[in-house]
Structure formats: structure tokens, C-alpha cells
Write a protein that holds these residues in place. Structure first.
Motif, PDB file in Angstrom:
ATOM      1  N   ILE A  35       8.789   1.300 -14.668  1.00 54.52           N
ATOM      2  CA  ILE A  35       9.966   1.491 -13.823  1.00 54.52           C
ATOM      3  C   ILE A  35       9.554   2.031 -12.460  1.00 54.52           C
ATOM      4  O   ILE A  35      10.068   1.609 -11.420  1.00 54.52           O
ATOM      5  N   ILE A  36       8.606   2.968 -12.460  1.00 53.03           N
ATOM      6  CA  ILE A  36       8.101   3.528 -11.210  1.00 53.03           C
ATOM      7  C   ILE A  36       7.426   2.446 -10.379  1.00 53.03           C
ATOM      8  O   ILE A  36       7.658   2.319  -9.177  1.00 53.03           O
ATOM      9  N   GLU A  37       6.580   1.635 -11.029  1.00 55.21           N
ATOM     10  CA  GLU A  37       5.873   0.565 -10.318  1.00 55.21           C
ATOM     11  C   GLU A  37       6.858  -0.426  -9.706  1.00 55.21           C
ATOM     12  O   GLU A  37       6.710  -0.832  -8.548  1.00 55.21           O
ATOM     13  N   GLU A  38       7.854  -0.811 -10.476  1.00 49.61           N
ATOM     14  CA  GLU A  38       8.850  -1.753  -9.981  1.00 49.61           C
ATOM     15  C   GLU A  38       9.599  -1.181  -8.778  1.00 49.61           C
ATOM     16  O   GLU A  38       9.847  -1.882  -7.787  1.00 49.61           O
ATOM     17  N   THR A  39       9.923   0.094  -8.858  1.00 46.62           N
ATOM     18  CA  THR A  39      10.658   0.744  -7.769  1.00 46.62           C
ATOM     19  C   THR A  39       9.832   0.793  -6.492  1.00 46.62           C
ATOM     20  O   THR A  39      10.325   0.490  -5.397  1.00 46.62           O
ATOM     21  N   VAL A  40       8.563   1.166  -6.623  1.00 47.86           N
ATOM     22  CA  VAL A  40       7.685   1.251  -5.446  1.00 47.86           C
ATOM     23  C   VAL A  40       7.490  -0.127  -4.823  1.00 47.86           C
ATOM     24  O   VAL A  40       7.515  -0.280  -3.595  1.00 47.86           O
ATOM     25  N   LEU A  41       7.318  -1.146  -5.655  1.00 45.29           N
ATOM     26  CA  LEU A  41       7.145  -2.503  -5.134  1.00 45.29           C
ATOM     27  C   LEU A  41       8.386  -2.980  -4.378  1.00 45.29           C
ATOM     28  O   LEU A  41       8.275  -3.664  -3.355  1.00 45.29           O
ATOM     29  N   LYS A  42       9.562  -2.608  -4.855  1.00 49.56           N
ATOM     30  CA  LYS A  42      10.790  -2.980  -4.163  1.00 49.56           C
ATOM     31  C   LYS A  42      10.854  -2.342  -2.785  1.00 49.56           C
ATOM     32  O   LYS A  42      11.307  -2.951  -1.808  1.00 49.56           O
ATOM     33  N   ASP A  76      -1.861   3.559  -6.844  1.00 52.30           N
ATOM     34  CA  ASP A  76      -2.441   2.357  -7.465  1.00 52.30           C
ATOM     35  C   ASP A  76      -1.597   1.121  -7.136  1.00 52.30           C
ATOM     36  O   ASP A  76      -2.135   0.039  -6.869  1.00 52.30           O
ATOM     37  N   VAL A  77      -0.279   1.284  -7.179  1.00 53.54           N
ATOM     38  CA  VAL A  77       0.613   0.172  -6.833  1.00 53.54           C
ATOM     39  C   VAL A  77       0.426  -0.216  -5.373  1.00 53.54           C
ATOM     40  O   VAL A  77       0.319  -1.409  -5.033  1.00 53.54           O
ATOM     41  N   ILE A  78       0.382   0.771  -4.505  1.00 51.06           N
ATOM     42  CA  ILE A  78       0.198   0.514  -3.075  1.00 51.06           C
ATOM     43  C   ILE A  78      -1.152  -0.153  -2.824  1.00 51.06           C
ATOM     44  O   ILE A  78      -1.263  -1.119  -2.059  1.00 51.06           O
ATOM     45  N   HIS A  79      -2.180   0.345  -3.516  1.00 46.58           N
ATOM     46  CA  HIS A  79      -3.519  -0.224  -3.355  1.00 46.58           C
ATOM     47  C   HIS A  79      -3.551  -1.683  -3.792  1.00 46.58           C
ATOM     48  O   HIS A  79      -4.111  -2.551  -3.107  1.00 46.58           O
ATOM     49  N   ALA A  80      -2.930  -1.985  -4.935  1.00 47.31           N
ATOM     50  CA  ALA A  80      -2.901  -3.364  -5.421  1.00 47.31           C
ATOM     51  C   ALA A  80      -2.154  -4.276  -4.464  1.00 47.31           C
ATOM     52  O   ALA A  80      -2.564  -5.414  -4.213  1.00 47.31           O
ATOM     53  N   GLU A  81      -1.081  -3.765  -3.893  1.00 48.27           N
ATOM     54  CA  GLU A  81      -0.301  -4.580  -2.967  1.00 48.27           C
ATOM     55  C   GLU A  81      -1.059  -4.791  -1.654  1.00 48.27           C
ATOM     56  O   GLU A  81      -1.031  -5.884  -1.087  1.00 48.27           O
ATOM     57  N   TYR A  82      -1.744  -3.762  -1.181  1.00 50.05           N
ATOM     58  CA  TYR A  82      -2.551  -3.924   0.038  1.00 50.05           C
ATOM     59  C   TYR A  82      -3.677  -4.919  -0.199  1.00 50.05           C
ATOM     60  O   TYR A  82      -4.022  -5.715   0.678  1.00 50.05           O
ATOM     61  N   SER A  83      -4.272  -4.880  -1.402  1.00 45.93           N
ATOM     62  CA  SER A  83      -5.351  -5.813  -1.716  1.00 45.93           C
ATOM     63  C   SER A  83      -4.840  -7.247  -1.701  1.00 45.93           C
ATOM     64  O   SER A  83      -5.484  -8.154  -1.178  1.00 45.93           O
ATOM     65  N   LEU A  92       1.597  -7.217   4.857  1.00 43.08           N
ATOM     66  CA  LEU A  92       2.673  -6.320   4.451  1.00 43.08           C
ATOM     67  C   LEU A  92       3.435  -5.830   5.665  1.00 43.08           C
ATOM     68  O   LEU A  92       4.641  -5.962   5.759  1.00 43.08           O
ATOM     69  N   HIS A  93       2.728  -5.290   6.609  1.00 45.77           N
ATOM     70  CA  HIS A  93       3.304  -4.855   7.883  1.00 45.77           C
ATOM     71  C   HIS A  93       2.216  -4.945   8.941  1.00 45.77           C
ATOM     72  O   HIS A  93       1.028  -4.937   8.649  1.00 45.77           O
ATOM     73  N   GLU A 120     -11.463  15.459  -5.368  1.00 46.31           N
ATOM     74  CA  GLU A 120     -11.853  14.304  -6.182  1.00 46.31           C
ATOM     75  C   GLU A 120     -10.805  13.195  -6.077  1.00 46.31           C
ATOM     76  O   GLU A 120     -11.149  12.005  -6.015  1.00 46.31           O
ATOM     77  N   PHE A 121      -9.536  13.578  -6.032  1.00 49.07           N
ATOM     78  CA  PHE A 121      -8.468  12.599  -5.920  1.00 49.07           C
ATOM     79  C   PHE A 121      -8.551  11.855  -4.586  1.00 49.07           C
ATOM     80  O   PHE A 121      -8.438  10.626  -4.535  1.00 49.07           O
ATOM     81  N   TYR A 122      -8.773  12.592  -3.494  1.00 49.22           N
ATOM     82  CA  TYR A 122      -8.907  11.970  -2.176  1.00 49.22           C
ATOM     83  C   TYR A 122     -10.101  11.015  -2.134  1.00 49.22           C
ATOM     84  O   TYR A 122     -10.020   9.913  -1.576  1.00 49.22           O
ATOM     85  N   ASP A 123     -11.212  11.421  -2.714  1.00 50.26           N
ATOM     86  CA  ASP A 123     -12.416  10.580  -2.712  1.00 50.26           C
ATOM     87  C   ASP A 123     -12.169   9.255  -3.431  1.00 50.26           C
ATOM     88  O   ASP A 123     -12.581   8.191  -2.953  1.00 50.26           O
ATOM     89  N   LYS A 124     -11.515   9.325  -4.584  1.00 51.89           N
ATOM     90  CA  LYS A 124     -11.217   8.110  -5.336  1.00 51.89           C
ATOM     91  C   LYS A 124     -10.274   7.208  -4.549  1.00 51.89           C
ATOM     92  O   LYS A 124     -10.450   5.980  -4.512  1.00 51.89           O
ATOM     93  N   PHE A 125      -9.276   7.804  -3.929  1.00 53.48           N
ATOM     94  CA  PHE A 125      -8.308   7.037  -3.145  1.00 53.48           C
ATOM     95  C   PHE A 125      -9.008   6.273  -2.016  1.00 53.48           C
ATOM     96  O   PHE A 125      -8.793   5.073  -1.825  1.00 53.48           O
ATOM     97  N   LYS A 126      -9.876   6.944  -1.288  1.00 53.47           N
ATOM     98  CA  LYS A 126     -10.589   6.311  -0.177  1.00 53.47           C
ATOM     99  C   LYS A 126     -11.537   5.222  -0.670  1.00 53.47           C
ATOM    100  O   LYS A 126     -11.654   4.153  -0.063  1.00 53.47           O
ATOM    101  N   GLN A 127     -12.219   5.486  -1.801  1.00 52.06           N
ATOM    102  CA  GLN A 127     -13.176   4.526  -2.321  1.00 52.06           C
ATOM    103  C   GLN A 127     -12.479   3.263  -2.808  1.00 52.06           C
ATOM    104  O   GLN A 127     -12.979   2.149  -2.611  1.00 52.06           O
ATOM    105  N   ASP A 128     -11.307   3.420  -3.441  1.00 51.21           N
ATOM    106  CA  ASP A 128     -10.567   2.256  -3.933  1.00 51.21           C
ATOM    107  C   ASP A 128     -10.230   1.298  -2.796  1.00 51.21           C
ATOM    108  O   ASP A 128     -10.409   0.079  -2.922  1.00 51.21           O
ATOM    109  N   PHE A 129      -9.754   1.840  -1.701  1.00 52.67           N
ATOM    110  CA  PHE A 129      -9.385   0.992  -0.569  1.00 52.67           C
ATOM    111  C   PHE A 129     -10.626   0.411   0.110  1.00 52.67           C
ATOM    112  O   PHE A 129     -10.634  -0.734   0.541  1.00 52.67           O
TER     113      PHE A 129
END
Length: 385
Positions: A35-42, A76-83, A92-93, A120-129
Motif C-alpha cells: 500500500i505504501i509503495e502504491e501510494t508513493v508511486l502515485k 527503494d520505490v523512488i530508487h526503482a522509479e529513478y532507475s 520523471l522530472h 550507514e543508511f546514508y551510505d547505502k542510499f548513495k551507493q544504490d543510486f
């Protein structure tokens, strides 16, 4: 009892901490993830998506391993959509927005534990993108906003997505007018409670939920969305088994064993009232219509075993004495991690907390040996007018 002054999950990472005993809350987050993923994608695919700054708030974030789960899922949803949209044919924009994430809980929450995990959270976020896109990805700013969500927390029209899990069943205060003689031997609504006790709890919930909606209506932009999940019930009767009244009744019974032993006074038990309420869909709809700032997008109810269901056979319902006892202990630890601060505040530090929750575990085990009792978790998705 002003809940904001005394309620907090057990801190640290020892055996009675919330960090070690929040499996149920984690399971609820897992159930609501689609439900969260669907909402963010919308939001990402709509005109609402800002070009400069996107505001996200997680209300009642607590501390421990679940605290950053929501933000991780959203990113994760944002990252997948940016990818997906990094392909030349899709955009996207024209510009990449910044993401502002606000973690909210009461003032006594263990925010420091969350802060320690942020690098650690910031590092993972940057590495994913970095691994999957040609750009460096969006900027992410995480901050804590302590305070009660039964009131304003954020600037006007600063939020695009708001989430809250396992929090809105807590009231801002014990309902006024609960005399000890009205609900003798109980600490919450029970089958023996007079009508005025049930009405007092319902009225307090309506008051609190109205304030919550009014506050968020000021803070969320038009078209913004909320996903809220909390304990509830499917029917109007607040004393049905799925409303969680039974868990409070068993805790009252455990307290009364200490009364019989002379460890605490009976008056102390009778003057303790749980600042909790599990609403039904009709109550939610009524308050949403009265407040008028949000439209219900969806409402779902999920069943969750008291202990998370780990030790019970999903297909046969078979149990053994050992698994039932283990389940009872797990439930007792989960409840202790949540309510110990309130119990200590009311009964004092001299209360034999280990003994109390061992008795509670035995009572829960006995109950689970007879029936696989379940919570009902309500999830609602709302759109701001």
C-alpha cells in the motif's frame, strides 16, 4: 494521565527493549508495504511531485530496527522509479528534488539510537543510486521532530506523504471521568464495563483523531497522501475479542495476582486506565466526514497472530505446550516493551516488573492453548482535498 509525558518504548537493546521485541510492529510494516509503495508511486507519477523539495513524515517512528524501515521502503520505490526513468526516452522530472524526511515521536523517545544508524543508511542510499543511475541521485535530509502528533508539528503545506504505523491506537490521555468504581478490577474496556466507560473511550478517540486530521490538513499539500495503520476492530462492539480488550484484561489479572500477595494495593490497579482505543471503520469514516479535509482512498483490515505466528503451524493450528509457552513469553515481552513506562509511572519503580510479566506470560500461554487469538490491524489511505 498525559501520555506524551510518560509513554515511550523500552530503550536500549537488552532482552526487555523495544528493539528486541518489536516483531509484531515489523510484521505490520511488511503487510502494509504494498500500500505504501502504491501510494508513493502515485505521487511520483502525478503533477503533485515537486521539482525542488519533497516532504515525508513518519509519525510514531519509535527506535530500534523498525525506525528506518518506512524511509527505506519509500527510498527503494523512488530508487526503482529513478532507475526506470533514467532511460533517455523516459524522464520523471526535468530536475531532481530534494527529499526531506521527518522522524516523529514523543519527547522521551530514544532518538539517539536512530541517529547512530543514520551514517550507514546514508551510505547505502548513495551507493544504490550510484550503481544504477548516471546521476548522483536526489539529496536526502533526515531530521527528528519530537512532539505529540495530536497537534501541529510541521510548517504549513510542507508535506507530501505522511505515514504512521502502530501509533494512532494510543490516545493523547486517559479518558476523563473514569472513576475507579465504574470499571472495578479492569484497566480497559471489558465485557463487564458499563456503557459510560465505553462511551468515554470512544469520545476520547474521536476528539484525538479529529485533532490529528485537522493538524495534518494544515501541514499536507493539496493532493498529498497519508497511509495510517493501527490496531482496530471490524465490528462496532469494542468488547469483541479482536479489539484487544482481552490483552488488557489479562494484564489486569496479572496485576491482581500481585494485589493478592500484598505487593501492590488494589486501589492502584483500579486507578490505572490504559490510554488506548482500537476503533472500528464506522468511527473512522464518521470523523473523516466531519473534519472534511481528506478523502478515503482505501481501508483494509488484516489479521495478525498475537505472537506474530512464528511457532504455530499455519495449516494445522497444531500447538505443543512448549510452543504455547514460548508464544506467551513472546507476547509478554512485546507488551512489556510498549507499556512498561506507563506501568512504572503509575505503580512506582518498586513494582516487581519481572514477576508481573512472568504472570502475564502464563496467562497469555493459557489463552493461546485454547485459541489462536489475533489482532486486527486497520490500514487506511487518505488523500488531502
Amino acid at each position: 494521565m498525559e501520555v506524551k509525558q510518560i509513554l515511550h518504548m523500552n530503550k536500549g537493546d537488552d532482552e526487555t527493549s523495544y528493539a528486541k521485541n518489536s516483531k509484531i510492529q515489523c510484521k505490520i510494516l511488511s503487510i502494509t508495504k504494498p500500500i505504501i509503495e502504491e501510494t508513493v508511486l502515485k505521487i511520483l507519477g502525478s503533477d503533485l511531485m515537486p521539482k525542488q523539495s519533497f516532504g515525508i513524515a513518519d509519525l510514531g517512528c519509535s527506535s530500534g530496527p523498525n525506525s528506518l524501515l518506512l524511509i527505506s521502503e519509500v527510498m527503494d520505490v523512488i530508487h526503482a522509479e529513478y532507475s526506470r526513468l533514467s532511460q533517455p526516452s523516459l524522464q520523471l522530472h526535468s530536475s531532481t528534488p530534494e527529499f526531506r524526511v521527518y522522524l516523529n515521536d514523543l519527547f522521551s523517545n530514544d532518538f539517539n539510537t536512530i541517529f547512530v544508524s543514520l551514517p550507514e543508511f546514508y551510505d547505502k542510499f548513495k551507493q544504490d543510486f550510484k550503481d544504477t543511475t548516471t546521476s548522483e541521485g536526489p539529496s536526502l535530509f533526515i531530521s527528528a521532530v519530537p512532539g505529540s502528533f495530536y497537534g501541529r508539528l510541521f510548517p504549513t503545506k510542507s508535506l507530501h506523504f505522511v505515514h504512521s504505523s502502530s501509533s494512532l491506537h494510543w490516545l493523547s490521555q486517559v479518558p476523563p471521568g473514569l472513576d475507579t468504581a465504574l470499571n472495578k478490577g479492569k484497566i480497559y474496556i471489558s465485557k463487564s464495563s458499563p456503557k459510560c466507560v465505553k462511551e468515554a473511550y470512544s469520545q476520547q478517540f474521536h476528539k484525538d483523531f479529529s485533532v490529528f486530521l485537522k493538524s495534518r490538513a494544515e501541514e499536507i499539500v493539496s493532493g498529498g497522501r497519508m497511509v495510517l495503520s493501527f490496531m482496530g476492530r471490524r465490528l462496532s462492539d469494542p468488547t469483541i475479542e479482536e479489539s484487544c480488550y482481552l490483552q488488557w484484561e489479562l494484564l489486569a489479572n496479572a496485576l491482581m495476582t500481585l494485589v493478592l500477595e500484598g505487593s501492590i494495593e488494589e486501589e492502584k490497579v483500579e486507578s490505572f486506565h490504559a490510554p488506548y482505543y482500537a476503533p472500528c471503520p464506522d468511527e473512522l469514516n464518521l470523523e473523516l466526514q466531519k473534519e472534511g479535509s481528506f478523502v478515503m482512498d482505501r481501508l483494509e483490515a488484516f489479521e495478525i497472530d498475537w505472537d506474530g505466528g512464528a511457532d504455530l503451524d499455519e495449516n494445522t493450528n497444531n500447538t505443543t505446550n512448549e510452543t504455547v509457552a514460548t508464544s506467551g513469553e513472546r507476547v509478554a515481552k512485546t507488551i512489556r516493551a510498549v507499556v512498561e513506562s506507563m506501568i512504572e509511572s503509575h505503580f512506582g519503580e518498586d513494582l516487581m516488573m519481572d514477576t508481573l510479566f512472568q504472570r502475564y506470560a502464563e496467562l497469555v500461554s493459557n489463552r493461546l492453548s485454547k485459541s489462536r487469538t489475533k489482532y486486527i490491524n486497520l490500514v487506511i489511505s487518505l488523500i488531502k482535498n
